[in-house]
Design an enzyme around this catalytic site. Structure first.
Site, PDB file in Angstrom:
ATOM      1  N   GLY B 218       0.824  -1.188   0.000  1.00  0.00           N
ATOM      2  CA  GLY B 218       0.000   0.000   0.000  1.00  0.00           C
ATOM      3  C   GLY B 218       0.868   1.252   0.000  1.00  0.00           C
ATOM      4  O   GLY B 218       1.994   1.255  -0.503  1.00  0.00           O
ATOM      5  N   SER B 219       0.367   2.281   0.647  1.00  0.00           N
ATOM      6  CA  SER B 219       1.025   3.594   0.551  1.00  0.00           C
ATOM      7  C   SER B 219       2.385   3.665   1.231  1.00  0.00           C
ATOM      8  O   SER B 219       3.129   4.612   1.021  1.00  0.00           O
ATOM      9  CB  SER B 219       0.117   4.672   1.133  1.00  0.00           C
ATOM     10  OG  SER B 219      -1.098   4.673   0.405  1.00  0.00           O
ATOM     11  N   THR B 220       2.722   2.664   2.092  1.00  0.00           N
ATOM     12  CA  THR B 220       4.053   2.723   2.690  1.00  0.00           C
ATOM     13  C   THR B 220       5.116   2.638   1.595  1.00  0.00           C
ATOM     14  O   THR B 220       6.236   3.111   1.766  1.00  0.00           O
ATOM     15  CB  THR B 220       4.285   1.564   3.685  1.00  0.00           C
ATOM     16  OG1 THR B 220       4.041   0.331   3.008  1.00  0.00           O
ATOM     17  CG2 THR B 220       3.352   1.659   4.886  1.00  0.00           C
ATOM     18  N   LYS B 222       5.152   4.294  -0.985  1.00  0.00           N
ATOM     19  CA  LYS B 222       5.405   5.632  -1.547  1.00  0.00           C
ATOM     20  C   LYS B 222       6.757   6.165  -1.089  1.00  0.00           C
ATOM     21  O   LYS B 222       7.349   7.036  -1.741  1.00  0.00           O
ATOM     22  CB  LYS B 222       4.288   6.597  -1.153  1.00  0.00           C
ATOM     23  CG  LYS B 222       2.992   6.309  -1.925  1.00  0.00           C
ATOM     24  CD  LYS B 222       1.841   7.161  -1.461  1.00  0.00           C
ATOM     25  CE  LYS B 222       0.548   6.780  -2.172  1.00  0.00           C
ATOM     26  NZ  LYS B 222      -0.642   7.263  -1.468  1.00  0.00           N
TER      27      LYS B 222
END
Lengths: 460, 486
Positions: B218-220, B222
């Site tokens: 997920g966004s980790t 990024k």
């Protein structure tokens, strides 16, 4: 045939005494070893077991001095050592199973050893000349086959773990095959010494082999049928192989014809193969032999697998007496006593054991070479070979050379019948060897030389 | 008759030669193989005959062998129950060692390792009782307890590492089990427990922190995309990048939207890189991913350790970024979706690299190997795995991640008096299932002592309402607090 008169007329009794003390010494050390390893103390049974063995073997030694002073000096120390080491291992397994010294298997084995030595002494005492046995050739045949078939008698025979090679009489059980081995060797020797001429001379040459006439095939066929009967009805490949192998070997010695061996091997392997195709229990043995670790085989029995793991655990040097876990294998004190030794004294240790057996057997063969009469030669060679074959069948069974069978290792394994039979067998060998090594009186030597001249028959 | 007797003696010699060969075959050639068989009771009993080494956390045993009076001389016990289950694993008589250090360091614990050779010789000479070596772990018991408590009965995993050394400070995976159930000497009970654990659909015996099916980050992820952007030299934390409400993906009818209910990430559909991370702007990072390309993304991920097979000493399943990515897949991968798969340990390593001036340290669990009388036999030395980003980029990323916790999605991870850096994540995985909630970060931001990664499967107790900031961040906070507060 050459006259073997060059043997030095040394009796060798003092050598025997020294070796005997050495043998008992080794056994006592082994016993001490077990005690220290398992309980950390001086073993309390040492005195009883050690002196027991010493008294038994010394008594036998004195009898030899008195009654068979020229007997082979190696035989008694070797069997004493084997019997003693067997006692040590059985005692060691007693400890593992938590049995007392007083009512353990080792004490029973010691009692059996005493009885076996007493009977062997009686054989040696009463049988002054082995040639007397030739008179009882056909009695021996009847008794031998009778004993062989005894386990099949309903109510008497007992099936123990698949094989029907035991008889039970009240509380006692007995493997008559062990005695049959000796009696049949006497029969074969007596019979073959009579018929060897016709069996060795008549016949045609086929492919370089002199094949016997059809009518002379009778005896080998009878032996074949009997051994297959043992295989099929007593379900024991070992006994079957032992008797047939013994017969063929003696036939070969008597006739000097290789064709008998070829015929024998063809007959036996053919018969065994047919038995394999026809009988489930034979197939099961073969499965256990070839695919010991397959799930199907392990579902039937993991005895062989456990024995192999025990031997592997021993490696080259062994765990040391009393330090392994031979008790994890079933029948560790009888059929599987060789893996028990393999685990605790290692590969080098079992090599030494095998060498003791080989020495014992080759001394027997030496006796056969040395003795002057044909019956004695056949008997000594036959008895020695039966020990060799039995060792092969037992050790070959536990090391996956051949399918596992229910025979016991001579002298080493726990079991009264085995001890009785094998000590008597050694008594016979000692008697014959006494005869072989005893220097001839002048007159008899001359007569023997004459007999030689008429005996030599060469064909081809 | 003498000639055949001589030949017969030859046959006897041959028979015995066969026996010599066959016994040699078993006792020498095949011996190792036979002894290694799993059904070999002798080998098992032999390993139970000597005291197995302890597994210690801060000097207190979490796995130790107690004398037992049955056939097996020692009983393996785990005083803390399930707390360290996935660290120690189990040591079962029936099923052997497994599930953690019990199997990964079996040769040390059992005392059979080559490293202990001289020890064994001296034991033999001095008559000292032979025993296995003990392991002192890097685990911080307070962090471990905090992680266990904070994760509670939610499924997921927590990993905390010391960014400067790579020492693992906490490792928790839920659901868990009590290893003592498998080490009892009552074989029936053990078999029943084994059967139950293996039949459980939630797979309690899998250590989710380092293995299992892995998770989409997920966004980790990024952080990785941002690191790649900085490394390219074309972007700084203040660079303006597009951040519309919805990013149109080429070659497909699908679009990449921001999280539900949120519009564009900044005025005029523009935002800075820093702000994009702070509010976890999907469209900005999707666009960045497409600009940077698959190779840049993959090589940046690899520098953080993705794709490496680590042993800590348990084997860590390698994380992965797909090899072939088209544009829409690139955009998805840049925000940690599509087929990017990571272990929580890998995510913790990404944070720890940022914390440690861009350097990834090799993670490890065993601080030192001790002899049975607690002399040190071997001490772990921290080693560098790779330089993931430059020190300058690392401090830029730190500032960006601090903003996430200070004013962005990760405010639930704030610790009073300590500056915390972090990143949330909410990973979609299959339609109709609640997303996994993520948080990764480190503290204190100016002098990092701990880096953590937390994943809570299917949103944990809040299910569909889950966002990393709400579910995972408080857990991370509890763990970091346990380490930072003296």
């Amino acid at each position: 045939m050459t006259t073997v008169s060059s043997l030095p007329p040394r009796k060798g009794r003092n050598v025997e005494l020294v070796l005997l003390l050495l043998a008992v010494g080794i056994v006592v050390l082994a016993y001490l070893n077990v005690g220290l390893a398992t309980q950390g103390t001086f073993p309390p049974g040492l005195l009883a077991h050690g002196t027991g063995l010493l008294v038994i073997s010394l008594a036998f030694h004195l009898l030899l001095r008195w009654r068979a002073s020229y007997a082979d000096p190696l035989l008694l120390p070797i069997v004493t050592l084997l019997n003693g080491l067997g006692l040590v291992m059985i005692h060691r397994l007693d400890i593992a199973a938590g049995r007392d010294v007083a009512d353990g298997l080792a004490m029973k084995q010691l009692t059996w050893s005493a009885l076996a030595v007493a009977i062997a002494a009686a054989v040696l005492f009463f049988l002054k000349d082995h040639r007397t046995l030739r008179r009882y050739t056909f009695t021996a045949a009847a008794v031998g086959f009778g004993l062989l078939l005894l386990p099949l008698v309903p109510g008497l025979g007992r099936q123990v773990y698949g094989s029907r090679i035991w008889i039970g009489l009240g509380p006692f059980s007995f493997q008559p095959g062990e005695i049959a081995k000796i009696v049949l060797a006497i029969f074969f020797a007596g019979y073959l010494v009579q018929t060897r001429d016709v069996l060795s001379l008549a016949g045609r040459k086929v492919l370089g082999f002199t094949m016997p006439r059809a009518r002379d095939l009778g005896p080998i066929l009878v032996a074949w049928v009997a051994s297959l009967g043992v295989l099929v009805f007593e379900k024991d490949l070992g006994s079957s192989l032992l008797f047939f192998g013994l017969f063929v070997a003696m036939l070969y010695v008597a006739t000097e014809r290789t064709s008998w061996i070829a015929i024998g091997m063809v007959l036996f392997s053919g018969g065994a193969y047919v038995a394999y195709l026809l009988f489930g229990h034979v197939q099961q043995r073969v499965l256990l032999w070839l695919h010991t670790f397959s799930p199907e085989a392990l579902a039937v029995s993991d005895q062989l697998a456990r024995g192999l793991m025990g031997m592997a655990n021993g490696g080259l040097l062994g765990t040391g007496l009393g330090r392994g876990r031979p008790d994890l294998t079933y029948f560790a004190e009888s059929d599987f006593i060789v893996p028990s030794f393999g685990e605790e004294i290692g590969l080098f240790g079992v090599f030494a054991l095998f060498m003791l057996y080989l020495l014992l057997i080759e001394r027997g063969m030496r006796t056969a070479l040395g003795v002057r009469d044909g019956f004695g030669k056949l008997l000594a060679a036959g008895l020695s070979f039966s020990v060799a074959l039995q060792c092969f069948v037992v050790v070959g069974g536990v090391t996956r050379v051949i399918p596992l069978t229910g025979l016991t290792m001579p002298f080493l394994s726990y079991g009264g019948s085995s001890l009785l039979a094998n000590w008597s067998l050694v008594a016979l060998l000692l008697r014959i060897s006494d005869h072989a090594r005893r220097p001839l009186p002048e007159v008899e030597q001359a007569a023997a030389a004459q007999a030689e001249a008429t005996e030599v028959v060469k064909i081809r | 008759m003498n000639a055949p007797i001589r030949r017969l003696s030859g046959v006897v010699a041959l028979l015995f030669a066969i026996l010599l060969v066959s016994s040699t075959w078993i006792q020498y050639v095949q011996a190792k193989e036979l002894q290694g068989r799993p059904d070999n009771r002798r080998t098992l009993l032999a390993t139970y005959a000597r005291e197995r080494g302890q597994i210690l956390v801060d000097g207190t045993p979490v796995a130790l062998s107690k004398p037992s009076n049955d056939e097996l001389k020692w009983l393996r016990t785990y005083p803390q129950g399930p707390r360290y289950a996935h660290v120690t694993g189990y040591y079962s008589f029936t099923y052997g060692p497994g599930g953690g250090l019990e199997s990964a360091e079996n040769s040390l614990l059992s005392g059979q390792s080559d490293k202990l050779f001289y020890r064994r010789v001296s034991d033999m000479l001095t008559g000292r009782k032979a025993a296995g070596a003990s392991l002192e772990l890097t685990i911080n018991p307070k962090a471990q307890a905090a992680a266990e408590k904070a994760l509670g009965n939610q499924r997921g995993a927590v990993v905390a590492i010391d960014p400067k050394t790579g020492a693992i400070l906490a490792m928790v995976s839920h659901p868990d089990y009590d290893p003592a159930d498998l080490t009892s000497h009552d074989s029936k009970k053990v078999a029943a427990a084994w059967k139950k654990l293996n039949a459980d659909p939630t797979r309690p015996m899998v250590n989710r922190a380092i293995g299992g099916n892995l998770y989409p980050p997920g966004s980790t992820f990024k952080i990785v995309t941002a690191a790649a952007a900085l490394a390219s030299g074309k972007y700084t934390e203040e660079s303006q990048i597009p951040g519309p409400a919805v990013l149109d993906l080429p070659q497909t009818s699908a679009d990449l939207p921001n999280s539900a209910g949120e519009g564009a990430c900044g005025p005029n559909n523009k935002t800075t890189l820093k702000h994009a991370l702070e509010i976890s702007c999907n469209t900005a990072f999707g666009w960045l991913g497409m600009q940077l390309g698959g190779d840049a993304l993959r090589s940046q991920a690899a520098k953080f350790g993705v794709g490496d097979t680590l042993s800590i000493p348990m084997r860590v399943t390698p994380s992965s970024v797909p090899a072939q990515l088209d544009k829409p897949q690139l955009a998805q991968s840049a925000i940690g979706q599509y087929d990017v798969r990571v272990t929580p340990l890998q995510v913790a390593m990404i944070s720890s690299a940022v914390a440690n001036r861009g350097i990834v340290m090799k993670p490890y669990l065993v601080k030192s190997v001790l002899s049975s009388d607690l002399d040190t036999i071997e001490e772990a030395t921290p080693s560098q795995l790779s330089q993931a980003v430059s020190a300058d980029d690392a401090s830029a990323l730190t500032r960006m991640m601090e903003a996430v916790v200070q004013s962005g999605t990760g405010q639930a991870a704030q610790i009073a008096g300590v500056s915390v850096a972090g990143k949330t994540g909410t990973a979609q995985h299959g339609k109709g299932q609640a997303p996994h909630a993520w948080f990764t970060g480190f503290a204190p931001a100016d002098d990092p002592q701990v880096a953590v990664a937390v994943v809570v499967e299917d949103g944990g107790s809040v299910g569909n309402e889950a966002y990393g900031g709400r579910v995972a961040a408080p857990i991370a906070k509890a763990v970091m607090e346990a380490v930072v507060q003296k």
